[in-house]
Design a protein around this motif. Structure first.
Motif, PDB file in Angstrom:
ATOM      1  N   ASN A   1       3.219  -0.904   3.712  1.00  0.00           N
ATOM      2  CA  ASN A   1       2.854  -2.178   4.336  1.00  0.00           C
ATOM      3  C   ASN A   1       2.829  -3.278   3.289  1.00  0.00           C
ATOM      4  OD1 ASN A   1       2.174  -1.235   7.087  1.00  0.00           O
ATOM      5  ND2 ASN A   1       0.517  -0.140   6.044  1.00  0.00           N
TER       6      ASN A   1
ATOM      7  N   VAL B   1      -3.517  -3.101  -3.907  1.00  0.00           N
ATOM      8  CA  VAL B   1      -4.019  -1.935  -3.192  1.00  0.00           C
ATOM      9  C   VAL B   1      -3.837  -0.739  -4.104  1.00  0.00           C
ATOM     10  CG1 VAL B   1      -3.841  -0.515  -1.121  1.00  0.00           C
ATOM     11  CG2 VAL B   1      -3.380  -2.972  -0.988  1.00  0.00           C
TER      12      VAL B   1
ATOM     13  N   LEU C   1      -8.882  -2.488  -2.370  1.00  0.00           N
ATOM     14  CA  LEU C   1      -8.125  -3.740  -2.443  1.00  0.00           C
ATOM     15  C   LEU C   1      -8.806  -4.642  -3.454  1.00  0.00           C
ATOM     16  CD1 LEU C   1      -5.962  -5.791  -1.458  1.00  0.00           C
ATOM     17  CD2 LEU C   1      -7.658  -6.565   0.234  1.00  0.00           C
TER      18      LEU C   1
ATOM     19  N   PRO D   1      -3.496  -9.770  -5.016  1.00  0.00           N
ATOM     20  CA  PRO D   1      -3.914  -8.597  -4.261  1.00  0.00           C
ATOM     21  C   PRO D   1      -3.303  -7.331  -4.850  1.00  0.00           C
ATOM     22  CG  PRO D   1      -2.225  -9.801  -3.042  1.00  0.00           C
ATOM     23  CD  PRO D   1      -2.593 -10.638  -4.229  1.00  0.00           C
TER      24      PRO D   1
ATOM     25  N   SER E   1      -1.195 -12.649   0.049  1.00  0.00           N
ATOM     26  CA  SER E   1      -2.276 -13.609  -0.175  1.00  0.00           C
ATOM     27  C   SER E   1      -1.731 -15.018  -0.047  1.00  0.00           C
ATOM     28  CB  SER E   1      -2.916 -13.407  -1.551  1.00  0.00           C
ATOM     29  OG  SER E   1      -1.997 -13.721  -2.576  1.00  0.00           O
TER      30      SER E   1
ATOM     31  N   TRP F   1       1.230  -6.658   1.826  1.00  0.00           N
ATOM     32  CA  TRP F   1      -0.018  -7.416   1.806  1.00  0.00           C
ATOM     33  C   TRP F   1       0.284  -8.771   1.174  1.00  0.00           C
ATOM     34  CZ3 TRP F   1      -5.029  -5.489   3.238  1.00  0.00           C
ATOM     35  CH2 TRP F   1      -5.011  -4.175   3.730  1.00  0.00           C
TER      36      TRP F   1
ATOM     37  N   ARG G   1      -2.405  -8.069   6.042  1.00  0.00           N
ATOM     38  CA  ARG G   1      -1.591  -6.857   6.054  1.00  0.00           C
ATOM     39  C   ARG G   1      -0.468  -7.021   7.072  1.00  0.00           C
ATOM     40  NH1 ARG G   1      -4.124  -1.219   8.024  1.00  0.00           N
ATOM     41  NH2 ARG G   1      -3.700  -2.180  10.049  1.00  0.00           N
TER      42      ARG G   1
ATOM     43  N   ILE H   1      -6.045 -12.955   2.743  1.00  0.00           N
ATOM     44  CA  ILE H   1      -5.117 -11.861   2.487  1.00  0.00           C
ATOM     45  C   ILE H   1      -4.825 -11.162   3.805  1.00  0.00           C
ATOM     46  CG2 ILE H   1      -4.758  -9.692   1.240  1.00  0.00           C
ATOM     47  CD1 ILE H   1      -6.702 -10.773  -0.894  1.00  0.00           C
TER      48      ILE H   1
ATOM     49  N   ASP I   1       0.849  -1.184   0.000  1.00  0.00           N
ATOM     50  CA  ASP I   1       0.000   0.000   0.000  1.00  0.00           C
ATOM     51  C   ASP I   1       0.891   1.243   0.000  1.00  0.00           C
ATOM     52  OD1 ASP I   1       0.730   0.594   2.724  1.00  0.00           O
ATOM     53  OD2 ASP I   1      -0.779  -0.828   3.423  1.00  0.00           O
TER      54      ASP I   1
END
Length: 685
Positions: A592, A638, A645, A636, A596, A594, A610, A608, A588
């Motif tokens: 961060n 963002v 998302l 995923p 899956s 992310w 974070r 998924i 993001d």
């Protein structure tokens, strides 16, 4: 301060099947039961330290300990900490900043998001993509309709902005269609074998679908095909142009293409990446399963095909298209297993297969621009015991905005140097699994660095070439992506049931037995091998992606927080979500990570998560999504300033025993059978 836990007494290892975490139905249709066969890599390469212990040793689990200041400082990289989760400002909805209640493990036949968030299905298998495509009807499928509708089993999801100001609320959703599951696609006895094969062949490939913003911030909806001039379907009949040094090589020539420069179709497209110049890269992965051999594999190709897991036991496609019979067209196999590039802004342009990025089981490719302006692509070979790769372009990225800049940038992947990674551990006395690494050159577009192999040899048989350079064998390196905020690179290593038996442990791959959970709520049991996977963090020297050296550490040893072997970047294990089998990653705007997952062995559906990667929250794994029964969470993304998302729900209901008439899932619950779909999640208040 909480002291590090003592290593447990080693438990008796329970028997487990070769499929590890996936359902047997998924193994059959997705990769042709690759785990039933010996690992293709018989080189014996690359174990960091033979004396590493059977289970992970770590230091204190004091919250916020991370991996230590010394490790964070390696490479001299200035890191901007990701924002800690906290209360969201009213109406903001940015997923990197907002606080949320993690989704608990569950076995629901639904997409589940935290309270205060919504999720919408954007596009489903069979929805019309091109004008004139018929409405989907499972009982009236045809190959011609499938070629104009959204394909099956969606994986990678990319979003490309449209350049015109009048289109500022629109974008192009680019999606891979990895493979088909005939058992769940067709009513029993409805179609003859040839028709079913042709429908499945057309249901592979890629889709470009125009989407527009909805009324709620972060929401998106599909635009009808009649209003979407950029929509496109890429199928088994789409002509691709071959680029790079191997284009035209005799091994790429066939009866249908004596030039070796024009290939029809793309197969088993898994993950991908969106380039800085607005094209989409897609990785051809388990292509070995599509080729039959009616009279055996020709001897001159036996070594190459064995290293790539090509056995001649395919999907039967040769019955309707003779090019998939290796006994008569052995060169066809060399025409798949590449990174392909699609320009969604130019729907009439020919997509390309880039030989300069090597041929193997590509998960995807993701680009960063190095300090010297060269494009750097990170790549993973999704096989037990195979390698991490990197490509550095010869030419520099042009960000001037001049009329010819984009055309120039679209040639960057045709010339450069391809590397493979060797990781060296520094020992576990510090309680941290970390070390240094080197990118070993395999070939440039003019010079091979592998004795006895030409440039084309290296690119067509990249696995065999890499074996000779003694890189480090990894546990299914899948998505490998650079973080645009902190400049580090994160690799999802999904699992390896043979770690500790077929391959000894090393500091980068330390787990030889894992605790899993047969079903939600049941006790943990111990199984041999690395069943839950890792996330590896690579730090380029000086923060420069063109550098040939790096440092690394194991950010996550995935699994149940109650399991001894797990590690979450030093974060308090009592405050994280269980996570198993990382597959794809993204970031993001706050930096961060992310993640899956694919093949959760902790009794819950996949999902998924974070994960902040720096600061006091480093390693705090929080589950944001779970997907329906039998499904995998893919692609995923963002986007939209961190408000949206996007993700793909692939193969819902793919559970042994399920059929079209007796499905294990009916998600998204618009029909009485499952339909793989792309979803967007966003804040609802």
């Amino acid at each position: 301060m909480t002291s590090a836990p003592q290593q447990p007494a080693l438990l008796p290892l329970l028997p487990s099947g070769p499929h590890g975490s996936r359902d047997a139905m998924t193994c059959l249709f997705r990769c042709g039961n690759a785990c039933d066969r010996p690992e293709p890599n018989g080189s014996g390469n690359g174990h960091l330290r033979d004396e590493v212990a059977r289970v992970v040793q770590r230091r204190s689990l004091l919250k916020g300990a991370g991996v230590g200041a010394g490790v964070l400082a390696l490479g001299g990289l200035a890191v901007e900490p990701a924002a800690a989760a906290g209360p969201a400002r009213r109406g903001e909805g940015r997923l990197g900043r907002v606080d949320f209640t993690p989704v608990p493990p569950n076995r629901r036949d639904a997409v589940v998001v935290p309270p205060g968030f919504r999720q919408d299905v954007v596009v489903r298998w069979g929805d019309p993509v091109l004008p004139g495509a018929p409405a989907f009807d499972a009982y009236r499928q045809t190959p011609e309709a499938a070629a104009r509708q959204f394909g099956f089993n969606n994986d990678y999801v990319g979003l490309v902005e449209l350049p015109r100001r009048s289109d500022r609320d629109r974008a192009l959703l680019v999606v891979n269609h990895e493979y088909t599951t005939g058992t769940l696609m067709f009513p029993t006895g409805r179609y003859d074998a040839e028709t079913q094969l042709r429908i499945e062949m057309q249901s592979h490939g890629m889709s470009v679908v125009t989407v527009e913003r909805g009324q709620v911030a972060g929401s998106w909806r599909r635009v009808t095909p009649a209003r979407a001039r950029h929509n496109r379907r890429v199928t088994i009949d789409t002509a691709f142009r071959v680029t790079g040094p191997a284009a035209g090589d005799p091994r790429l020539r066939t009866a249908a293409d004596p030039t070796g420069r024009r290939v029809l179709g793309t197969l088993n497209n898994c993950a991908g990446g969106t380039t800085p110049w607005g094209t989409v890269l897609s990785g051809e992965e388990n292509v070995n399963q599509y080729f039959d051999a009616s009279d055996g594999i020709p001897a001159e190709h036996a070594e190459s095909f064995a290293r790539y897991g090509i056995t001649g036991e395919g999907r039967g496609w040769s019955a309707v298209d003779p090019r998939f019979d290796l006994s008569t067209e052995p060169h066809e196999a060399y025409r798949f297993g590449w990174i392909v590039e699609l320009d969604p802004l130019s729907p009439g342009s020919a997509p390309r297969k880039h030989t300069m990025l090597g041929r193997f089981k590509h998960e995807g490719a993701n680009i960063s621009i190095a300090r010297n302006g060269r494009a750097v692509a990170y790549l993973g070979d999704d096989e037990r015991g195979d390698y991490l790769y990197k490509f550095v372009s010869r030419d520099r990225y042009d960000d001037s905005g001049r009329p010819r800049a984009r055309a120039h940038n679209k040639t960057l992947l045709e010339h450069g140097t391809l590397f493979v990674a060797r990781l060296t551990g520094d020992g576990t006395a510090d309680g941290v699994y970390d070390g240094t690494g080197t990118w070993l050159p395999l070939t440039s577009d003019t010079t091979s660095y592998v004795p006895g192999m030409s440039v084309a040899d290296v690119l067509l048989n990249t696995r065999l070439a890499a074996d000779r350079r003694s890189p480090t064998r990894m546990d299914r390196p899948e998505d490998v992506e650079p973080n645009p905020v902190n400049g580090r690179v994160y690799a999802a290593l999904t699992n390896n049931s043979g770690r500790g038996t077929a391959q000894p442990a090393d500091e980068a791959n330390p787990v030889t037995s894992s605790q899993t959970r047969p079903a939600l709520g049941e006790p943990l049991v111990t199984q041999s091998g690395n069943r839950n996977g890792y996330v590896l963090e690579l730090i380029p020297r000086g923060g420069d992606h063109a550098s040939t050296t790096f440092t690394w550490n194991v950010l996550l040893v995935c699994g149940d927080p109650a399991a001894q072997e797990t590690y979450f970047g030093g974060y308090d294990k009592s405050r994280v979500s269980p996570i198993s089998c990382p597959d794809n990653v993204t970031f993001d705007p706050q930096g961060n990570l992310w993640v899956s997952t694919d093949g959760n062995v902790l009794g819950s559906n996949d999902g998924i998560f974070r994960v902040p990667v720096s600061g006091a929250e480093r390693g705090r794994v929080q589950q944001f999504v779970t997907v329906p029964r039998g499904a995998e969470a893919c692609g995923p993304l963002v986007t939209d300033g961190g408000r949206s998302l996007f993700f793909a729900v692939q193969h819902p209901g793919e559970i042994t025993g399920a059929t079209f008439e007796a499905p294990a899932s009916t998600w998204p619950h618009t029909d009485d059978f499952p339909r793989p779909s792309v979803v967007v999640a966003y804040r609802s208040r």
